[in-house]
Design a protein around this motif. Sequence first.
Motif, PDB file in Angstrom:
ATOM      1  N   GLU A  11      28.776  19.440  41.719  1.00  0.00           N
ATOM      2  CA  GLU A  11      29.390  19.343  40.399  1.00  0.00           C
ATOM      3  C   GLU A  11      29.172  17.945  39.845  1.00  0.00           C
ATOM      4  N   PHE A  12      28.451  17.863  38.724  1.00  0.00           N
ATOM      5  CA  PHE A  12      28.113  16.575  38.111  1.00  0.00           C
ATOM      6  C   PHE A  12      28.494  16.630  36.630  1.00  0.00           C
ATOM      7  N   TYR A  13      29.655  16.056  36.320  1.00  0.00           N
ATOM      8  CA  TYR A  13      30.189  16.050  34.959  1.00  0.00           C
ATOM      9  C   TYR A  13      30.184  14.613  34.479  1.00  0.00           C
ATOM     10  N   SER A  14      29.331  14.289  33.530  1.00  0.00           N
ATOM     11  CA  SER A  14      29.058  12.895  33.197  1.00  0.00           C
ATOM     12  C   SER A  14      30.280  12.088  32.745  1.00  0.00           C
ATOM     13  N   PRO A  15      31.240  12.619  31.942  1.00  0.00           N
ATOM     14  CA  PRO A  15      32.381  11.785  31.557  1.00  0.00           C
ATOM     15  C   PRO A  15      33.203  11.294  32.742  1.00  0.00           C
ATOM     16  N   SER A  16      33.276  12.086  33.822  1.00  0.00           N
ATOM     17  CA  SER A  16      34.051  11.670  34.983  1.00  0.00           C
ATOM     18  C   SER A  16      33.387  10.516  35.724  1.00  0.00           C
ATOM     19  N   PHE A  17      32.107  10.226  35.411  1.00  0.00           N
ATOM     20  CA  PHE A  17      31.389   9.127  36.045  1.00  0.00           C
ATOM     21  C   PHE A  17      31.327   7.886  35.149  1.00  0.00           C
ATOM     22  N   ALA A  18      32.005   7.914  34.004  1.00  0.00           N
ATOM     23  CA  ALA A  18      31.878   6.818  33.043  1.00  0.00           C
ATOM     24  C   ALA A  18      32.280   5.476  33.634  1.00  0.00           C
ATOM     25  N   ASP A  19      33.296   5.464  34.522  1.00  0.00           N
ATOM     26  CA  ASP A  19      33.744   4.203  35.118  1.00  0.00           C
ATOM     27  C   ASP A  19      32.780   3.684  36.173  1.00  0.00           C
ATOM     28  N   TYR A  20      31.939   4.574  36.685  1.00  0.00           N
ATOM     29  CA  TYR A  20      31.026   4.189  37.756  1.00  0.00           C
ATOM     30  C   TYR A  20      29.674   3.737  37.216  1.00  0.00           C
ATOM     31  N   PHE A  21      29.241   4.352  36.128  1.00  0.00           N
ATOM     32  CA  PHE A  21      27.911   4.062  35.593  1.00  0.00           C
ATOM     33  C   PHE A  21      28.045   3.556  34.164  1.00  0.00           C
ATOM     34  N   ASP A  22      28.662   2.384  34.014  1.00  0.00           N
ATOM     35  CA  ASP A  22      28.921   1.858  32.692  1.00  0.00           C
ATOM     36  C   ASP A  22      27.690   1.238  32.053  1.00  0.00           C
ATOM     37  N   ARG A  23      26.576   1.214  32.771  1.00  0.00           N
ATOM     38  CA  ARG A  23      25.376   0.571  32.210  1.00  0.00           C
ATOM     39  C   ARG A  23      24.353   1.580  31.697  1.00  0.00           C
ATOM     40  N   GLY A  24      24.787   2.837  31.574  1.00  0.00           N
ATOM     41  CA  GLY A  24      23.887   3.756  30.903  1.00  0.00           C
ATOM     42  C   GLY A  24      23.630   5.050  31.634  1.00  0.00           C
ATOM     43  N   THR A  25      22.825   5.848  30.969  1.00  0.00           N
ATOM     44  CA  THR A  25      22.557   7.201  31.404  1.00  0.00           C
ATOM     45  C   THR A  25      21.721   7.260  32.671  1.00  0.00           C
ATOM     46  N   PHE A  26      20.750   6.399  32.802  1.00  0.00           N
ATOM     47  CA  PHE A  26      19.787   6.512  33.887  1.00  0.00           C
ATOM     48  C   PHE A  26      20.460   6.464  35.252  1.00  0.00           C
TER      49      PHE A  26
END
Length: 539
Positions: free
Chosen positions: A53-68
Amino acid sequence: MNTGSLNAADRISQLPDDIIHLILSFLSTPEVVRLSVLSKEWHQVYATFPLSEFYSPSFADYFDRGTFRFVIFVYKSLLRQCLQYRNIPKFQFSFTKELCRPYVYSEHLPLPWDLDRLITRSIELGTHNGVKELSIHFSIPGYYKLPEAMLSVKELVVCSLGGCIFNGAAINWPSLRELSLNNVQISDQRFIDNLSLTCPLIEKFALVECSGLKYLQLSGLRKLKKVTVKSGYSHLEKIEIDVVSLHTFSYYENRNLKTDIDLTSCKNLEVFKINVYSITEELIQHVNSNFPALKVLVLHGYSLLLHRIEISIPLLEKLKIIVSHMSVEEAIINTPRLRSFKCVIMHKNPSLVSLNQTSLQEVTLELLASLNDIKHGENFLEVCRGYLKNFNQIKLVTLSICVHSSSVIHKIVRRPLSISCLLDISHVKLDVFTRERESHALINDLFCICRPRSLSLVSGCGKNDEFMTILCKKLLRMEKRKQDGAATNQNCWQHELEGVKIQICGRNGSYNKVLTCDVFFDSLQKLEPKQKIRFLFEW
């Protein structure tokens, strides 16, 4: 620190991996990733845990430097599982604008090739090893073109897609049972026309705010049971379903653009739900004439402006009518098996309804009105009594009121009412949005209308918590006066009230916990949001 206590606190690490994996399955993917840095043992558990399960908003705090970084994480996680020869039976991938720059997919302005390639490769990995449940949703400007490899997954059973585009590529999902398309662009009519060939076993189909499709025709799907359609900004002109097995049909209209609906071949239809701007006589006659097996009917519209309506369906068991503006001089409901009737009126007084059946067990009248909508309180009471005269054999009558001002109720009961004038209401449901001073008046005015057996509210909604606090204080003061032998007004509702108990709905959905008023009052501050509370009155 005591080593023994440390080992005791870390007993979970000593469990077998399959048990730990089961525990981790209840956590979100970011929470699992966070556990991987606790120790080498936990990192090893993480390395063998099948992430899906990969839901991008839940990762916002972890990957604050972008989509890649997010997409690289998805790709590496799936690649690791593929190298371990692990099946991925369930794959969820959500790519939203909260974590990406405003890229637009089109022939002229595609996503950057490296990002596009990485997303495509991740989806291919996620759908490569025996996936049965698939959910892929994009929330970016434009639509994303799915890789052709995922359009031919023979094991796929449940598929939910959003923000994608189908531009003529043929799908091949022979095992598919459920298909949901949300904000999908369908640029080729053959995608829908060929569903009976490409997805012959489909049982549930949902088309929500999709574009590019003018005509929806479903036929040859022998196992199809449920269809949900919600119009988007692209007008769907006609819906035609020729499937005898269809059980449930739901339709939601958008922007008052009429859609021609033809379900005349669906003689076994049992549930019909429709949300349109205007409920017309033609629509009601169509339902009466074409669905002899119908058991559940929901009519939701902005207006119902007819001189006379008649609903006559022999097997109908549940009827729900929700309208903002209703003006009907006569409504006849001739349904001998009707068990539940709910009428939601958002403005003005409800019209009189004649119910011709003895099987009715539950009635709900829901009033969503403001002060300006109720001009004459006495007239409102007379209308409600007209309803209740038809419901004298019913076991459960519920009045549901959304109150923004106590003046609404006070205007209804502006003159004293005798016991004979009380409404025969068994249960009351309240959503309160009044100020504290108005809540005091609301309690007195409400019990001037009726003597309900129960009053239900939901914690954390509007001013419900404040209302329950004021109600408890009033009930506790009343109880103390009775214990002290103080006299009460013979015409006051407090004189007739003999006892009160409060029930709190548990997580299993049942009201098992029963509290006294003082115990409940002490626990009000500890209530969780959206807990259902029920006051039980003995009169």
